[in-house]
Design an enzyme around this catalytic site. Structure first.
Site, short mmCIF file in Angstrom:
data_model
loop_
_atom_site.label_atom_id
_atom_site.label_comp_id
_atom_site.label_asym_id
_atom_site.label_seq_id
_atom_site.Cartn_x
_atom_site.Cartn_y
_atom_site.Cartn_z
N GLY A 11 0.84 -1.20 0.00
CA GLY A 11 0.00 0.00 0.00
C GLY A 11 0.87 1.24 0.00
N ARG A 72 1.19 -5.04 -5.69
CA ARG A 72 1.29 -6.29 -4.93
C ARG A 72 1.71 -7.37 -5.92
NH1 ARG A 72 -2.75 -3.50 -1.61
NH2 ARG A 72 -1.61 -3.12 0.31
N ASP A 103 4.84 -4.60 6.20
CA ASP A 103 5.42 -5.87 6.67
C ASP A 103 5.56 -6.91 5.55
OD1 ASP A 103 2.59 -6.10 6.75
OD2 ASP A 103 2.78 -7.86 8.03
N THR A 126 3.78 2.83 5.87
CA THR A 126 2.39 2.39 5.76
C THR A 126 1.56 3.29 6.66
OG1 THR A 126 0.80 0.71 6.49
CG2 THR A 126 2.99 0.54 7.42
N ASP A 128 -0.87 2.47 8.30
CA ASP A 128 -1.44 1.71 9.41
C ASP A 128 -0.64 1.79 10.71
OD1 ASP A 128 -3.28 0.88 7.53
OD2 ASP A 128 -2.29 -1.04 7.15
N ASP A 130 1.50 -0.28 11.71
CA ASP A 130 1.36 -1.62 12.28
C ASP A 130 2.67 -2.42 12.28
OD1 ASP A 130 1.50 -1.95 9.55
OD2 ASP A 130 -0.19 -3.31 9.40
N ARG A 172 -6.24 -1.86 8.92
CA ARG A 172 -6.27 -3.34 8.98
C ARG A 172 -6.55 -3.80 10.40
NH1 ARG A 172 -4.01 -5.64 4.03
NH2 ARG A 172 -2.60 -4.15 3.11
P1 ADP Z 1 2.67 -4.21 2.69
O1 ADP Z 1 4.11 -4.20 2.32
O2 ADP Z 1 2.06 -2.84 2.64
O3 ADP Z 1 2.40 -4.98 3.96
P2 ADP Z 1 1.67 -6.52 1.23
O4 ADP Z 1 1.40 -7.33 2.45
O5 ADP Z 1 0.64 -6.55 0.15
O6 ADP Z 1 1.88 -4.98 1.53
O7 ADP Z 1 3.07 -7.01 0.64
C1 ADP Z 1 3.62 -6.37 -0.49
C2 ADP Z 1 4.32 -7.40 -1.36
O8 ADP Z 1 5.40 -7.97 -0.63
C3 ADP Z 1 3.47 -8.59 -1.79
O9 ADP Z 1 2.64 -8.32 -2.89
C4 ADP Z 1 4.56 -9.58 -2.15
O10 ADP Z 1 5.11 -9.27 -3.39
C5 ADP Z 1 5.62 -9.31 -1.08
N1 ADP Z 1 5.47 -10.26 0.03
C6 ADP Z 1 4.51 -10.27 0.97
N2 ADP Z 1 4.68 -11.31 1.82
C7 ADP Z 1 5.77 -11.99 1.38
C8 ADP Z 1 6.47 -13.16 1.82
N3 ADP Z 1 6.05 -13.86 2.89
N4 ADP Z 1 7.56 -13.54 1.13
C9 ADP Z 1 7.98 -12.85 0.04
N5 ADP Z 1 7.37 -11.74 -0.42
C10 ADP Z 1 6.28 -11.30 0.23
O1 F6P Z 2 -2.14 -1.06 4.53
C1 F6P Z 2 -2.69 0.14 4.13
C2 F6P Z 2 -4.14 -0.02 3.82
O2 F6P Z 2 -4.63 1.21 3.31
C3 F6P Z 2 -5.03 -0.54 4.94
O3 F6P Z 2 -5.32 0.46 5.90
C4 F6P Z 2 -6.22 -1.03 4.16
O4 F6P Z 2 -6.93 -2.01 4.89
C5 F6P Z 2 -5.57 -1.64 2.95
O5 F6P Z 2 -4.32 -0.98 2.78
C6 F6P Z 2 -6.34 -1.53 1.67
O6 F6P Z 2 -5.61 -2.22 0.70
P1 F6P Z 2 -5.89 -2.22 -0.86
O7 F6P Z 2 -5.05 -1.15 -1.45
O8 F6P Z 2 -5.44 -3.56 -1.30
O9 F6P Z 2 -7.36 -2.01 -1.03
#
Ligand code: ADP
Ligand code: F6P
Length: 320
Positions: A11, A72, A103, A126, A128, A130, A172
């Site tokens: 995000g 993503r 994360d 982020t 959040d 978090d 979240r």
């Molecule tokens: P954020 O970084 O905001 O938490 P996501 O959870 O969507 O957002 O993670 C972003 C990207 O990081 C994912 O689309 C994926 O490409 C990569 N990613 C997430 N989890 C893993 C993992 N366990 N191992 C490797 N890559 C990951």
């Molecule tokens: O992690 C940031 C965030 O905006 C959260 O607060 C929300 O739940 C989520 O991303 C929305 O994600 P997406 O862009 O996949 O709709």
């Protein structure tokens, strides 16, 4: 000449651009070549890597979103794709990568280091807030300020109609946006995933507040805190008051970053580039008591979820 790459992932968050700008300009000042990867890990798989100059990051410090774009990339959990990404970087002579994200992005970064030998440093961005190892993430402050503007607007209209406002905010499973917005916005209730709540008690308090002369009320509801529509329905049934729901949505993810986010982003970027120059890997940047620090990414991700229950108590005391 040392070469590093930067990407933004997951995000987007206000302040990501300020962070990219600081990474690029500080690295160039230290005689390091910088490359920007488009759309997070997707760009590593699609070979979308561009050389960056100080001019590439002109006029962005005040802009939300991310000029590098973000995405993503579900397949990135697969080691085969991680290796493909590492090979792309190596083809450019790049051995070091700064990952700006949440994360999930941190986990991708750690895998690139552990499984493929790429030096990685991760910067928390982020809305959040978090990532529990750091006091604050880039974007959180701006997001809360956007929520505060919404609260101001809602107060005007809710007050004119004697209504109860229930404002749903993002986060979240983390209630930080809700908590800080509720405290700073003078809300009366704050429903978050971290603190159990009793709707009957809230309804009673609402009715009492009306008897004391209050004509409108503000409830901040974190998106992970339960079934919003059911809560609204029960509050209306138990109080006879009109409860109006507003979901702020993606508005709170955009906008010009605040001073706090721009400064945090710039300070974290400088630390990240310094670590890359030292040849460090698997490091997460954080801020604690206004000091920038770094720690092992796995340790950073292993922190238990923290919630500021003291601040939550203060919010409740000040709300009555
Ligand atoms: P954020 O970084 O905001 O938490 P996501 O959870 O969507 O957002 O993670 C972003 C990207 O990081 C994912 O689309 C994926 O490409 C990569 N990613 C997430 N989890 C893993 C993992 N366990 N191992 C490797 N890559 C990951
Ligand atoms: O992690 C940031 C965030 O905006 C959260 O607060 C929300 O739940 C989520 O991303 C929305 O994600 P997406 O862009 O996949 O709709």
């Amino acid at each position: 000449m040392k070469k590093i790459a930067i990407l933004t992932s997951g995000g987007d968050a206000p302040g990501m651009n300020a962070c990219v700008r600081a990474c690029v300009r500080y690295a160039i000042a230290k005689d390091v070549d910088v490359y920007g990867v488009e759309r997070g890990y997707v760009g590593l798989l699609n070979n979308k890597i561009n050389f960056m100059s100080t001019r590439s990051v002109s006029d962005i410090v005040h802009r939300g979103g991310t000029i590098l774009k973000t995405a993503r990339c579900p397949e990135f959990i697969d080691v085969e794709y991680q290796q493909q990404a590492a090979e792309t970087l190596q083809a450019y002579g790049i051995d070091s990568l700064i990952v700006i994200g949440g994360d999930g992005s941190f986990r991708g970064a750690k895998d690139l280091s552990d499984n493929c030998g790429i030096n990685v440093v991760a910067i928390p961005a982020t809305i959040d807030n978090d990532l529990d190892y750091t006091d604050f993430t880039i974007g959180f402050d701006t997001s809360v300020n956007t929520v505060l503007n919404a609260i101001n607007n809602l107060r005007d209209t809710m007050g004119s109609h004697d209504r109860v406002s229930l404002l749903e905010v993002m986060g979240r499973k983390c209630g930080d946006i809700a908590l800080y917005a509720a405290l700073a916005g003078g809300a009366e209730f704050c429903l978050t995933p971290e603190v159990p709540y009793n709707i009957d008690e809230i309804a009673k308090t609402l009715v009492k507040s009306r008897k004391r002369g209050k004509t409108s009320n503000m409830i901040i509801f974190a998106e992970g805190a339960g079934d919003r529509d059911e809560i609204c329905r029960r509050l209306e049934d138990h109080t006879g008051l009109s409860v109006k729901t507003t979901t702020l949505g993606y508005v709170q993810r955009g906008g010009s970053p605040t001073m706090a986010d721009r400064v945090l982003a710039s300070r974290m970027a400088v630390k990240a580039v310094d670590l890359m120059i030292e040849g460090k890997t698997n490091r997460a940047i954080g801020v604690k008591d206004n000091n920038i620090f770094d720690m092992d990414i796995s340790e950073a991700l292993a922190f238990e979820h923290r919630f500021n229950h003291e601040l939550y108590k203060v919010m409740n005391i000040l709300a009555r």
